[in-house]
Structure formats: structure tokens, C-alpha cells
Design a protein around this motif. Structure first.
Motif, PDB file in Angstrom:
ATOM      1  N   VAL A  76      -5.251   0.422   1.160  1.00 40.19           N
ATOM      2  CA  VAL A  76      -5.351   0.367   2.615  1.00 40.19           C
ATOM      3  C   VAL A  76      -6.820   0.383   3.011  1.00 40.19           C
ATOM      4  O   VAL A  76      -7.535   1.354   2.767  1.00 40.19           O
ATOM      5  N   SER A  77      -7.285  -0.702   3.612  1.00 36.61           N
ATOM      6  CA  SER A  77      -8.704  -0.853   3.903  1.00 36.61           C
ATOM      7  C   SER A  77      -9.133  -0.013   5.089  1.00 36.61           C
ATOM      8  O   SER A  77      -8.353   0.211   6.034  1.00 36.61           O
ATOM      9  N   ALA A  78     -10.389   0.415   5.045  1.00 35.68           N
ATOM     10  CA  ALA A  78     -10.998   1.105   6.180  1.00 35.68           C
ATOM     11  C   ALA A  78     -11.169   0.115   7.323  1.00 35.68           C
ATOM     12  O   ALA A  78     -11.271  -1.099   7.108  1.00 35.68           O
ATOM     13  N   PRO A  79     -11.223   0.605   8.558  1.00 36.13           N
ATOM     14  CA  PRO A  79     -11.327  -0.304   9.708  1.00 36.13           C
ATOM     15  C   PRO A  79     -12.679  -0.977   9.850  1.00 36.13           C
ATOM     16  O   PRO A  79     -12.815  -1.930  10.628  1.00 36.13           O
ATOM     17  N   SER A  80     -13.710  -0.494   9.144  1.00 32.77           N
ATOM     18  CA  SER A  80     -15.042  -1.099   9.231  1.00 32.77           C
ATOM     19  C   SER A  80     -15.791  -0.838   7.934  1.00 32.77           C
ATOM     20  O   SER A  80     -15.319  -0.115   7.050  1.00 32.77           O
ATOM     21  N   SER A  81     -16.970  -1.422   7.835  1.00 34.76           N
ATOM     22  CA  SER A  81     -17.760  -1.333   6.610  1.00 34.76           C
ATOM     23  C   SER A  81     -18.537  -0.018   6.548  1.00 34.76           C
ATOM     24  O   SER A  81     -19.044   0.474   7.564  1.00 34.76           O
ATOM     25  N   LEU A  82     -18.630   0.528   5.354  1.00 35.65           N
ATOM     26  CA  LEU A  82     -19.461   1.694   5.082  1.00 35.65           C
ATOM     27  C   LEU A  82     -20.805   1.219   4.542  1.00 35.65           C
ATOM     28  O   LEU A  82     -20.851   0.345   3.666  1.00 35.65           O
ATOM     29  N   ASN A 107     -23.726  17.980   0.997  1.00 32.44           N
ATOM     30  CA  ASN A 107     -22.511  18.009   1.807  1.00 32.44           C
ATOM     31  C   ASN A 107     -22.535  16.975   2.923  1.00 32.44           C
ATOM     32  O   ASN A 107     -21.511  16.351   3.233  1.00 32.44           O
ATOM     33  N   GLY A 108     -23.679  16.781   3.530  1.00 32.47           N
ATOM     34  CA  GLY A 108     -23.775  15.828   4.625  1.00 32.47           C
ATOM     35  C   GLY A 108     -23.550  14.389   4.213  1.00 32.47           C
ATOM     36  O   GLY A 108     -23.327  13.520   5.063  1.00 32.47           O
ATOM     37  N   ASP A 109     -23.614  14.106   2.909  1.00 35.94           N
ATOM     38  CA  ASP A 109     -23.372  12.757   2.407  1.00 35.94           C
ATOM     39  C   ASP A 109     -21.905  12.517   2.056  1.00 35.94           C
ATOM     40  O   ASP A 109     -21.509  11.374   1.788  1.00 35.94           O
ATOM     41  N   PHE A 110     -21.085  13.585   2.010  1.00 37.52           N
ATOM     42  CA  PHE A 110     -19.679  13.418   1.652  1.00 37.52           C
ATOM     43  C   PHE A 110     -18.973  12.622   2.742  1.00 37.52           C
ATOM     44  O   PHE A 110     -19.247  12.780   3.943  1.00 37.52           O
ATOM     45  N   LEU A 111     -18.054  11.766   2.341  1.00 38.85           N
ATOM     46  CA  LEU A 111     -17.344  10.888   3.271  1.00 38.85           C
ATOM     47  C   LEU A 111     -16.033  11.545   3.699  1.00 38.85           C
ATOM     48  O   LEU A 111     -15.215  11.922   2.856  1.00 38.85           O
ATOM     49  N   THR A 112     -15.834  11.695   4.997  1.00 40.89           N
ATOM     50  CA  THR A 112     -14.584  12.212   5.547  1.00 40.89           C
ATOM     51  C   THR A 112     -13.773  11.044   6.105  1.00 40.89           C
ATOM     52  O   THR A 112     -14.267  10.261   6.926  1.00 40.89           O
ATOM     53  N   ILE A 113     -12.540  10.923   5.633  1.00 41.89           N
ATOM     54  CA  ILE A 113     -11.638   9.836   6.033  1.00 41.89           C
ATOM     55  C   ILE A 113     -10.431  10.462   6.717  1.00 41.89           C
ATOM     56  O   ILE A 113      -9.850  11.426   6.204  1.00 41.89           O
ATOM     57  N   TRP A 114     -10.046   9.927   7.859  1.00 42.47           N
ATOM     58  CA  TRP A 114      -8.861  10.472   8.514  1.00 42.47           C
ATOM     59  C   TRP A 114      -7.862   9.362   8.824  1.00 42.47           C
ATOM     60  O   TRP A 114      -8.195   8.201   9.008  1.00 42.47           O
ATOM     61  N   GLY A 115      -6.618   9.766   8.784  1.00 36.01           N
ATOM     62  CA  GLY A 115      -5.500   8.858   9.031  1.00 36.01           C
ATOM     63  C   GLY A 115      -4.211   9.648   8.993  1.00 36.01           C
ATOM     64  O   GLY A 115      -4.152  10.781   9.476  1.00 36.01           O
ATOM     65  N   SER A 116      -3.182   9.104   8.343  1.00 37.91           N
ATOM     66  CA  SER A 116      -1.916   9.827   8.217  1.00 37.91           C
ATOM     67  C   SER A 116      -1.171   9.299   7.001  1.00 37.91           C
ATOM     68  O   SER A 116      -1.378   8.168   6.570  1.00 37.91           O
ATOM     69  N   GLY A 117      -0.336  10.159   6.452  1.00 43.87           N
ATOM     70  CA  GLY A 117       0.487   9.760   5.320  1.00 43.87           C
ATOM     71  C   GLY A 117      -0.263   9.640   4.016  1.00 43.87           C
ATOM     72  O   GLY A 117       0.189   8.947   3.099  1.00 43.87           O
ATOM     73  N   PHE A 118      -1.421  10.320   3.891  1.00 44.14           N
ATOM     74  CA  PHE A 118      -2.168  10.259   2.637  1.00 44.14           C
ATOM     75  C   PHE A 118      -1.462  11.025   1.520  1.00 44.14           C
ATOM     76  O   PHE A 118      -1.749  10.797   0.346  1.00 44.14           O
ATOM     77  N   GLY A 119      -0.565  11.961   1.893  1.00 45.83           N
ATOM     78  CA  GLY A 119       0.128  12.751   0.899  1.00 45.83           C
ATOM     79  C   GLY A 119      -0.644  14.006   0.559  1.00 45.83           C
ATOM     80  O   GLY A 119      -1.805  14.178   0.917  1.00 45.83           O
ATOM     81  N   GLY A 120       0.025  14.894  -0.171  1.00 42.84           N
ATOM     82  CA  GLY A 120      -0.599  16.157  -0.515  1.00 42.84           C
ATOM     83  C   GLY A 120      -1.350  16.139  -1.819  1.00 42.84           C
ATOM     84  O   GLY A 120      -2.176  17.018  -2.087  1.00 42.84           O
ATOM     85  N   ALA A 121      -1.109  15.138  -2.681  1.00 40.75           N
ATOM     86  CA  ALA A 121      -1.778  15.041  -3.981  1.00 40.75           C
ATOM     87  C   ALA A 121      -2.806  13.923  -3.930  1.00 40.75           C
ATOM     88  O   ALA A 121      -2.574  12.876  -3.302  1.00 40.75           O
ATOM     89  N   PRO A 129       0.823  -1.210   0.000  1.00 40.03           N
ATOM     90  CA  PRO A 129       0.000   0.000   0.000  1.00 40.03           C
ATOM     91  C   PRO A 129       0.856   1.257   0.000  1.00 40.03           C
ATOM     92  O   PRO A 129       1.949   1.290   0.564  1.00 40.03           O
ATOM     93  N   GLU A 130       0.355   2.299  -0.662  1.00 40.05           N
ATOM     94  CA  GLU A 130       1.076   3.557  -0.745  1.00 40.05           C
ATOM     95  C   GLU A 130       0.954   4.373   0.528  1.00 40.05           C
ATOM     96  O   GLU A 130       1.797   5.226   0.807  1.00 40.05           O
ATOM     97  N   PHE A 131      -0.102   4.169   1.325  1.00 32.48           N
ATOM     98  CA  PHE A 131      -0.387   5.043   2.448  1.00 32.48           C
ATOM     99  C   PHE A 131      -0.379   4.275   3.766  1.00 32.48           C
ATOM    100  O   PHE A 131      -0.402   3.044   3.795  1.00 32.48           O
ATOM    101  N   GLN A 132      -0.365   5.032   4.823  1.00 38.35           N
ATOM    102  CA  GLN A 132      -0.483   4.463   6.154  1.00 38.35           C
ATOM    103  C   GLN A 132      -1.929   4.028   6.390  1.00 38.35           C
ATOM    104  O   GLN A 132      -2.832   4.409   5.659  1.00 38.35           O
ATOM    105  N   PRO A 133      -2.160   3.230   7.419  1.00 35.91           N
ATOM    106  CA  PRO A 133      -3.519   2.745   7.664  1.00 35.91           C
ATOM    107  C   PRO A 133      -4.530   3.878   7.857  1.00 35.91           C
ATOM    108  O   PRO A 133      -4.209   4.947   8.365  1.00 35.91           O
TER     109      PRO A 133
END
Length: 692
Positions: free
Chosen positions: A282-288, A217-231, A197-201
């Protein structure tokens, strides 16, 4: 049921099926791999390098998918490019998005089984610039493509995931040909090496339940972690069009609202389904969970700096608040069973979300962009049960009604069904449930109308907009989530837009109501007249859907009506039906009559009122049933006293009745003969009471 007195962005959606109670994408039935290989003129392995829309002579839009050929698996050509034609595409403010049209995506490799070149059909510019290049449809449409993911090729129905070596061996065995590259050299299967994987978990995301294909806007998915990069990279979602067998990322860069090293905000693409998404592996920790999917328009029209997701609106295109279907003749219009099933499906959506759709006659028009909403049999690829094609038009005013104020409207809907499911299966037209060897037509029709309503596929087994259905299964009603999605579409389609474009009908859609959502019994006429003794009622229906009965009601003042009889309806009928009823108890003066039409589900509607004047009517005294056990119905046409006598002439009871029909309780009387006498008219009638 009620009485009835006499851009083009085309979104096509399919319903697919699978025998033996196995799932199938888009409710089409499976085509064996042997058939697909045998009937393909060419088979290639390649990846997408460009997409170029074009339209045919009747306005249907297609896309030429330009593929770089890695290998030829059948009938090799010395060329490194092929053009694979799929239904759908965008042309300025016009487009087609068609299900089960083949959808090819950048960054994926495919094995494609191609029908062969048709010189009269294809992208005209490439016909001139690349006359040597094969332009072909995929055989059996979306079943003609196997997608490579994580070292295995995924088939929609028949095959379990197979390695490249396994696929090469299978296809070579069926064709008797070697696998070669565009230079004619042998092409061996490649080993799969999974890249890290290119990114951290991924640490988490919100919301856990959302909707796809929307611009809320309320339907947009926000994902947080680290090392996603700037692009921006890619967020891959389970593909709702194949039940999550593969993953899919948006090809619209503006869907990534935000991409930072620790946060991603992304609009879930309309094909995104319930399941575990991943950020470049890199998989999400749970199902959407995807509650519902909206069909969206991806276009730069009007004045967007790049291709951007936009919503479209339902409109009043028929002058009655919505859309009116025409049945194609010969064919669909001639099948009473198909029409009845389709109209039950229509009523499901009409009364479930007040979606303003109706039927209005027949047409000989074929499948085309012609401002006619047609329903017809035939014209589908092998393996497909049904397709709904919705055509949209876009208009705007630069500087005011542009960008997100651009008006995309649903301009036309065409629905096509397979004449027969194929594969040894047949249609169950309903209302009975399908057997093992049948597919349920009403379920397929309701699914297609869900697409026409603006809903995409979901991964939600047992629900109407689930990507798949099986033989022997009926799913005729939308789920609560699907109702919510349809209601969301209705909410913004029934209010004013930035302006009313001339090509978008008469304004916003007028929603139906609980009082008028039931489809009509088409009442050709209703009349009543006095023949000197009785009042005769006659009426005729041109068509009926779910019609249980007619209750005949009469009044002497035009306000208070009572039921005087019942006539059984025909249920579902698309033939002219004549009905009659005789009222032997009219009163002198004006008599008012109306029909109460009652559906099997209890919903009802009234006809207009017919008024009959009765002159010099002979007096009447009616008793029924006779013999009687508990309640005697007594009908009189004049006010006055009635006397009840037993067989010995003893007066038992005296009662005063107004004109009409009345209930007389006789349970207390011992079995025997009795006499009722009208003091006003002198009429006498005998009746018998029988024991219980």
C-alpha cells in the motif's frame, strides 16, 4: 594548502558508472548481459534462507548467503542449495559492510550468475558439512544478481525490466541449455499474479523529509492509517543502491520502534532512498525525501537483546587527530595524476567538513585488515570503478558502556580503484573536465571518501552521493544536504564517548579548521645565505597539490614583511622540485625571509622564517620596470633622500625613503629620460618613461 616540513566492521563502498549518460548503481560501469552469462560457471534462480559470516586469512569478512534453488539456468547440479559469497558480514564485534558488495534480502527472489567454486575460499564450516555445495562469488558482483519484483527481473544497468519468460528465453538462447529444477525436470516460467495489499490505505506520514541510517528519534518515520494489524509487517522504501528500481525493507526487527493498528514508527534503513514507500504494497500518498544517509552498524554487541542499529565514531587513529592514507607501491603511488586527483578530493572533504584525513607516504601492503589506510589500483570485480572499505572495532564495558553506549569506531580505511574504467572508457584525472569517453576520477574519489566519512547512497541526481554517475560528468563537491550529513557525523565524533577503548586510537577525532584544512605542500627545506653581494634563497618540495605560486617576502625587523618577488609553482607534483630566488637588495644587518605559498583558489600558508646577516654590503639602488609607463618600483637598502632629475638636469622632485621597495608614480611625466640620485650612497640610475 599548507606547508608540511619534513569489531573491525569494514564498510566498503563503491562508485559505479554507465556509458552514454545512462545511470548506473554505485558508480560502476555496465557489464553486458552476454559477458555475464558467458563467463558465469552457473546461473540459478533462488531465494535467501540463511546468512553465515566468515573471514579470510587476512581478516576480510564475507557472508555466505544460503539460497534455496528454485531452478538452474546454466550448468545444472542435482542440488537444492547453493552458497553465494558476498563481501561483508558481522562477526560479534567485527563486521564488513561493503559496497558494491552484493546484498541479498529475505523475501526476494534472484537470478544469480556465479563465477564458480574456489575450494580454497569459502565458509570453512560449510566446506566440511556440505562439501557438495557450490560456494561462489557472483560474477561482476552486484551486477551478477537480477531481482524479481512485481513479476519482472530488474538489472542494474543493461536490461530493461523483464518477465520471467523473457529472462528464461534470453538466457537459454545464450547458453543453449534448458531451464530445469534441482531434480532435473523442466522448469517453465511462472505467471505473475499480483496479490492484493494486506492493509488499508496509508493516510499520511511525518516528517516529509528525513535522514536514513541514523538513530536520532527525530529522523524516525511515523506512518498513520488503519488496519495495519497488531504484528509488524514490512515498510518498503525505494532502494538507494539502484535508484529506486526495486524496493527494500529492513531486515532488523528492532528498526520497527512501534507497530500498532493505526500507527507505525520505523527507522529508515540506510539503503532507503527518496521516493514513495509502501506498507506491504500500500503506497504512501506522497513521496518521502531522504536528505542524507548515514552508514550504520547492525549488531547485538554489547548486551542488546536483539540486533540493533548503532552509530559509529570517527577517531584520532594516527596521533594527529584522524586518519593518514598510504599509497600502494607499485601502482597508485607511481601515478602522479591519480595522486593529485585523490588529494583534491581529500581536500574537498577536509575543507568542506573538516574531516581529518591526510596522506603520509607509500606502502607495499595489500588489501587486508592490517591497521593501514591504503589507496591502491586493482583487485575489483568486473564493472566496478571504486570501492572504499572502512573497518570498525567495537568495545564496551558491561553495565555502563554497553548497548547504545557501546563504542564502535572507524579503525581503518582502504580505498581501491579500477586501473581503467573498462568498456572502452578511460579516466579523466583532472583538473580538466571529462569527455564523452572518460569517467572523472576525482568525482569517483570524492564519492568514495564520502563513504569513508560515513555517508551512504542517495537518490539525488547530480549530487555527489547519488547512487550513480555517468561518463562525461564531474561531481566534485558535496551538496548542502551531504555537508549536513557529514557535519552530523563530525558533531558526535569529536566529543567524548563513554570511554576510550585501547583499539580506538587516542580519543575522538580532532576536526580540522579553515586555517589548516588545505593539504600541504611538502617543503623539504628552505634556506637563505649571503654570498657577498646578494642573498640567495633555495627551497625544495617533495610534493605539491594545487600550488599556484610562491611569493617571497622580506623584512628588516622580523615583523613587517613585504613581497619582493614571485616564483611559479608546479600545480600538482609528486616529484622533488628545486626552487631558487635572488635578492639583490639586502640591507646591512639582519634580513628576514619567508615564503608565502598560494593555491590556485587563493588559500595560502607561510613557511618558517630564515634570518640572514649581511656584513659590509655595497649600497644598492634598484629601479624596475625600465622603461616604465606609470609606476616605477624603487628599491633602496639605506634610509635617505632621493632626487629626481629630467634629461636637462632640472630637479623635479625630492623624497625621503626608508630601506625597502617603494612605488613612484611617473604617469605625470612626459616621455623621455630621467635620473634618480641617492644622496646617502651617491648612486645614480637612469630610467625611461614611455607614453601610453
Amino acid at each position: 594548502m599548507k606547508f608540511l616540513n619534513k569489531l573491525a566492521l569494514a564498510w566498503g563502498v563503491c562508485i559505479c558508472s554507465f556509458p552514454s549518460l545512462l545511470p548506473a548503481q554505485c558508480l560502476s560501469y555496465p557489464v553486458p548481459i552476454e559477458e555475464r552469462v558467458e563467463r558465469s560457471d552457473a546461473i540459478v534462480l533462488g531465494s535467501l534462507v540463511g546468512q553465515f559470516p566468515f573471514e579470510d586469512s587476512v581478516g576480510n569478512i564475507y557472508t555466505l548467503n544460503l539460497l534455496e534453488v528454485t531452478a538452474w539456468l546454466k550448468n545444472a547440479r542435482p542440488h537444492s542449495l547453493v552458497g553465494v559469497i558476498s563481501a561483508g558480514g558481522v562477526l560479534g564485534n567485527r563486521a564488513n559492510v561493503v559496497y558494491p558488495a552484493l546484498r541479498l534480502h529475505y523475501g526476494k527472489e534472484y537470478i544469480l550468475m556465479l563465477e564458480g567454486d574456489n575450494p580454497a575460499f569459502g565458509h570453512p564450516d560449510f566446506r566440511q558439512s556440505h562439501p557438495w555445495m557450490l560456494q561462489s562469488l557472483a560474477y561482476s558482483d552486484s551486477q551478477g544478481a537480477l531481482t524479481l519484483e512485481k513479476g519482472k527481473y530488474h538489472d542494474l544497468y543493461v536490461l530493461s525490466p523483464k518477465t520471467e519468460a523473457e529472462m528464461f528465453t534470453l538466457i537459454s538462447r545464450l547458453t543453449g541449455q534448458d531451464i530445469v529444477d534441482p531434480e532435473g525436470q523442466p522448469f517453465p516460467p511462472r505467471p505473475f499474479v499480483e496479490e492484493p495489499p494486506e492493509f488499508q490505505p496509508v493516510n499520511g506520514f511525518s516528517p516529509s523529509t528525513t535522514n536514513s541510517g541514523t538513530i536520532v528519534n527525530g529522523d524516525f518515520l511515523t506512518i498513520w492509517g488503519s488496519g495495519f494489524g497488531g504484528a509488524p509487517g514490512d515498510v518498503f522504501f525505494p532502494n538507494a543502491d539502484d535508484g529506486g528500481a526495486t524496493t527494500i525493507a529492513t531486515g532488523v526487527s528492532s528498526d520497527y520502534v512501534q507497530w500498532q493498528d493505526d500507527t507505525i514508527v520505523v527507522k529508515v534503513l540506510e539503503e532507503g532512498g527518496t521516493g514513495t514507500f509502501n506498507v506491504n504494497g500500500v503506497s504512501a500518498p506522497s513521496s518521502l525525501t531522504i536528505a542524507y544517509a548515514h552508514i550504520a552498524v547492525n549488531s547485538s554487541f554489547l548486551n542488546f537483546p536483539e540486533v540493533t542499529r548503532q552509530r559509529y565514531y570517527l577517531r584520532d587513529m594516527d596521533g594527529s587527530g584522524g586518519y593518514q592514507f598510504l599509497y600502494h607501491t607499485p601502482g597508485f603511488a607511481d601515478s602522479a595524476a591519480a595522486r593529485a586527483a585523490f588529494e583534491r578530493a581529500m581536500e574537498t572533504w577536509r575543507c568542506g567538513t573538516f574531516f581529518n584525513i591526510s596522506y603520509g607516504g607509500t606502502t607495499g601492503a595489500t588489501f587486508a585488515d592490517d591497521d593501514l589506510n591504503t589507496v591502491q589500483f586493482g583487485g575489483l570485480p568486473s564493472g566496478v570503478l571504486g570501492v572504499a572499505t572502512s573497518r570498525f572495532a567495537a568495545s564496551g564495558i558491561p553495565g555502563s558502556c554497553d548497548q547504545f553506549n557501546t563504542v564502535w569506531c572507524l579503525e581503518e580505511i582502504d580505498v581501491r580503484f579500477a586501473t581503467s574504467p573498462g568498456g572502452g572508457f578511460s579516466w579523466e584525472w583532472g583538473p580538466a573536465l571529462p569527455s564523452t569517453n572518460e569517467y572523472d576520477f576525482e568525482s569517483v574519489a570524492a564519492h568514495e571518501l564520502g563513504h569513508a566519512h560515513g555517508l551512504g547512497h542517495r537518490i539525488a541526481s547530480g549530487e555527489m552521493m547519488h547512487y550513480a554517475i555517468s561518463n562525461r560528468v564531474a561531481i566534485r563537491a558535496p551538496s548542502a544536504n551531504e555537508i549536513a550529513g557529514a557535519n552530523a557525523k563530525m558533531a558526535y565524533s569529536t566529543v567524548a564517548t563513554c570511554f576510550n577503548p585501547s583499539n580506538c586510537g587516542n580519543g575522538p577525532m580532532t576536526p580540522l579548521t579553515a586555517g589548516n584544512c588545505a593539504l600541504p605542500v611538502e617543503l623539504t627545506f628552505f634556506r637563505a645565505w649571503y654570498d657577498g653581494r646578494d642573498v640567495r634563497l633555495e627551497w625544495n618540495t617533495a610534493s605539491e597539490v594545487g600550488n599556484d605560486r610562491f611569493e617571497i617576502e622580506r623584512s628588516w625587523d622580523g615583523r613587517r614583511f613585504e613581497r619582493i618577488g614571485t616564483v611559479a609553482g608546479r600545480g600538482d607534483s609528486f616529484e622533488s622540485v628545486d626552487y631558487t630566488f635572488l635578492d639583490p637588495l639586502p640591507v646591512p644587518g639582519l634580513n628576514y625571509y619567508r615564503l608565502k605559498q598560494v593555491d590556485f583558489d587563493g588559500r595560502h600558508a607561510y613557511s618558517d622564517v630564515e634570518v640572514v646577516e649581511v656584513l659590509d654590503a655595497p649600497p644598492a639602488l634598484l629601479l624596475y620596470p625600465n622603461p616604465v609607463r606609470d609606476v616605477l618600483r624603487v628599491g633602496v637598502d639605506r634610509p635617505g633622500w632621493l632626487h629626481l632629475y629630467n634629461a636637462q638636469g632640472v630637479l623635479l622632485q625630492t623624497l625621503h625613503l626608508q630601506p625597502g621597495t617603494h612605488d613612484l608614480n611617473v604617469q605625470h611625466l612626459p616621455p623621455g629620460l630621467y635620473l634618480l640620485e641617492s644622496q646617502a650612497t651617491g648612486l645614480r640610475k637612469r630610467f625611461a618613461v614611455v607614453g601610453g
